[in-house]
Structure formats: structure tokens, C-alpha cells
Design an enzyme around this catalytic site. Structure first.
Site, PDB file in Angstrom:
ATOM      1  N   HIS A 143       0.974  -1.295  -0.015  1.00  0.00           N
ATOM      2  CA  HIS A 143       0.090   0.229   0.034  1.00  0.00           C
ATOM      3  C   HIS A 143       0.754   1.195  -0.111  1.00  0.00           C
ATOM      4  O   HIS A 143       0.577   2.172  -0.790  1.00  0.00           O
ATOM      5  CB  HIS A 143      -0.841  -0.012   1.312  1.00  0.00           C
ATOM      6  N   GLU A 144       2.126   1.355   0.914  1.00  0.00           N
ATOM      7  CA  GLU A 144       2.777   2.383   0.877  1.00  0.00           C
ATOM      8  C   GLU A 144       3.604   2.698  -0.325  1.00  0.00           C
ATOM      9  O   GLU A 144       3.768   3.673  -0.995  1.00  0.00           O
ATOM     10  CB  GLU A 144       3.658   2.448   2.181  1.00  0.00           C
ATOM     11  N   HIS A 147       1.435   4.316  -2.982  1.00  0.00           N
ATOM     12  CA  HIS A 147       1.426   5.462  -2.678  1.00  0.00           C
ATOM     13  C   HIS A 147       2.651   6.285  -3.392  1.00  0.00           C
ATOM     14  O   HIS A 147       2.453   7.322  -4.198  1.00  0.00           O
ATOM     15  CB  HIS A 147       1.358   5.924  -1.301  1.00  0.00           C
ATOM     16  N   GLU A 223      -6.325   6.926  -1.037  1.00  0.00           N
ATOM     17  CA  GLU A 223      -6.241   5.669  -0.400  1.00  0.00           C
ATOM     18  C   GLU A 223      -6.857   4.492  -1.055  1.00  0.00           C
ATOM     19  O   GLU A 223      -6.338   3.407  -1.182  1.00  0.00           O
ATOM     20  CB  GLU A 223      -6.811   5.974   1.158  1.00  0.00           C
TER      21      GLU A 223
END
Length: 287
Positions: A143-144, A147, A223
Site C-alpha cells: 500500500h505504501e 502511494h 487511499e
């Protein structure tokens, strides 16, 4: 969540400092702060300048604020796994290896920040490592990394720059109106420099906090994109499991008086940088 919170706080602090500088510039150069052209020009320069200064400081501020320790070389199997996992995911999305750091906190948290895709930081808390399974941590890391690959911090900065420009513009307009209202018909007897500085500082804080609602809204949208990217790097089931684990931890924190007051809902949700975990889980299930 720490990534956006730290960025917004840093940006607000930079805006206050630049606001003071802007008033000094007006006072020293004799530029009419009530001129529309002058206001727009300085609002744009200081607005985008403040946002990019905040972005440039983001890694340093993030490390110092949470006490994150960058893993230069792995000292144990867990750190080696972290480095290997982030390296593999970074290669999959086509970015250079970010710095990987760990910070001491019982909360399950992680964040990514940095001025460029190829000069980023991924930090995870000890609470995340202790309370999640390896598959769940892998999903959070994905997930990071997503980003970073999506360029969310740069895009966020551009949006913050636009918002900052409007803040400076509105502060100048409202401040000019207040000064005019306090002056006589000949424009004399208005507030002095220090009084104007105090008025503008308060206005910057009020409008700056209000503007953070716009940035938080954008953050919530991104997100979902990061969740989707993570599900492609690992798989949807791992990402859903990680979110479910986070939801379990969030429900424990909401017990007692916080749950009674519903602190996570209502007006406060406007300032939230993350959408409800239930919505994120549902979005992944439906993709």
C-alpha cells in the site's frame, strides 16, 4: 495517516512564517497589499513555495517526529525481510529502492513520504510488526509503495499549493477589509503593523485549517487507489486481511469514552486523511 498529518502541520507552520514574511515585504517595498494583481502574484508564489518547502522537509520531519531509525543494514531476520519485501515491490512498480525505517510505537501504523518517487521513505511501527502477520505486513508495505509509485505526495503538494494560494488571497482581502473598516474616511488611523500582523496570523490559522479539509478529501480518494495498487502487488485477500486487522485495532481504541462521543464520525471526519476502513474493505471486495 502520519504522512498526511505531518505534511499538513508542516505546511500550516510554513504558511504562518511565510505570511509574516509577506507582510514584511509589503511594508518594506510599499506594494499595495490591496491591489488585486499584487495579491494574486504573491499568493501564488508564497502558496506554492510553502507547499513545496513542506514537501522538501517531509522526510526529515517524519523521521524526527516519530524517531524512525533507517535500516542501513539488516541486524536480524525481520529487518532483512522488510528490506527484501520493499525492494521486490519497488522493482515491480518501477521505482528505486526507498529508505526503510522502523519506529517504536504500539499503534499499527505505516507511512511513506518523500519529495520524489526515487527518493522516498517507507516507515513502519513496531506495533504493526508485532500485531500483524507477515502477509498482512506485506500488504501494508505494498500500500505504501503504491502511494510512492502513484506520486501521491507530489500531487498532494500541487493541490496544497492551489489551496495555499486561495488562503493567502482570502487573508489579504479580509485583512484589507478590516484595515479599511478601522480607518477613517482619509484612510488614516488604521491598525499599526503589529496589529495587522496579529490579524493576518489569526486569519492564516483559520483559513489554513479550513483549507486542510480539501487536502484531506483528496487524501481519502488516493487511499482507494493505493489499496487497489497493493492488491495487484500482493493480492486482494492479503490487503483485505490487513484492513480487517486494522479495523479490529481501531475498534479497541474506540471503546469507552471515545466510542461514546463518536469521535471518528460527524464533523471530525472532514479532517480525516483516510476513509472509513469499512468503505476501503468494501471497495476491494467489489473490484
Amino acid at each position: 495517516m502520519k504522512r498526511i498529518g505531518l505534511f499538513l502541520l508542516t505546511n500550516l507552520a510554513v504558511m504562518l512564517v511565510l505570511g509574516i514574511v509577506l507582510n514584511i515585504v509589503f511594508a518594506m517595498t510599499g506594494i499595495d497589499s490591496r491591489s488585486m494583481g499584487g495579491i494574486l502574484m504573491f499568493a501564488a508564489v508564497f502558496g506554492f513555495g510553502g507547499a513545496f518547502i513542506s514537501l522538501a522537509m517531509s522526510k526529515f520531519i517524519a523521521k524526527r517526529s516519530v524517531g524512525a531509525v533507517v535500516i542501513e543494514s539488516a541486524s536480524n531476520a525481520q529487518e532483512q525481510w522488510l528490506l527484501d519485501t520493499v525492494a521486490r515491490q519497488a522493482q515491480q512498480v518501477g521505482i528505486e529502492m526507498p529508505e526503510v525505517a522502523v519506529y517504536d510505537s504500539p499503534d499499527m501504523n505505516a507511512f511513506a513520504t518523500g519529495m520524489k518517487k526515487n527518493d522516498a521513505l517507507v516507515a513502519v511501527s513496531t506495533g504493526l510488526m508485532d500485531q500483524m502477520t507477515q502477509d498482512e505486513v506485506e500488504a501494508v508495505l505494498a500500500h505504501e509503495v503504491s502511494h510512492i509509485a502513484n506520486g501521491d505526495m507530489v500531487t498532494l503538494t500541487l493541490i496544497q499549493g492551489v489551496v495555499n494560494t486561495f488562503v493567502y488571497f482570502l487573508v489579504s482581502l479580509v485583512s484589507s477589509f478590516i484595515q479599511s473598516a478601522m480607518s477613517d474616511e482619509d484612510g488614516e488611523g488604521g491598525p499599526g503593523f503589529l496589529a495587522v500582523l496579529a490579524i493576518n496570523t489569526v486569519l492564516h490559522m483559520v483559513f489554513g485549517v479550513a483549507a486542510s479539509v480539501v487536502v484531506a478529501w483528496f487524501s481519502r480518494k488516493r487511499e482507494f487507489a493505493a489499496d487497489s495498487g497493493a492488491s495487484q502487488l500482493v493480492n486482494k485477500e492479503k490487503m483485505i486481511a490487513a484492513l480487517e486487522r486494522l479495523r479490529g485495532g481501531e475498534q479497541k481504541e474506540m471503546q469507552g469514552q471515545f466510542a461514546a462521543f463518536g469521535i471518528n464520525g460527524g464533523f471530525s471526519s472532514l479532517f480525516s486523511s483516510h476513509p472509513p476502513l469499512e468503505d476501503r474493505i468494501e471497495a476491494l471486495k467489489n473490484q
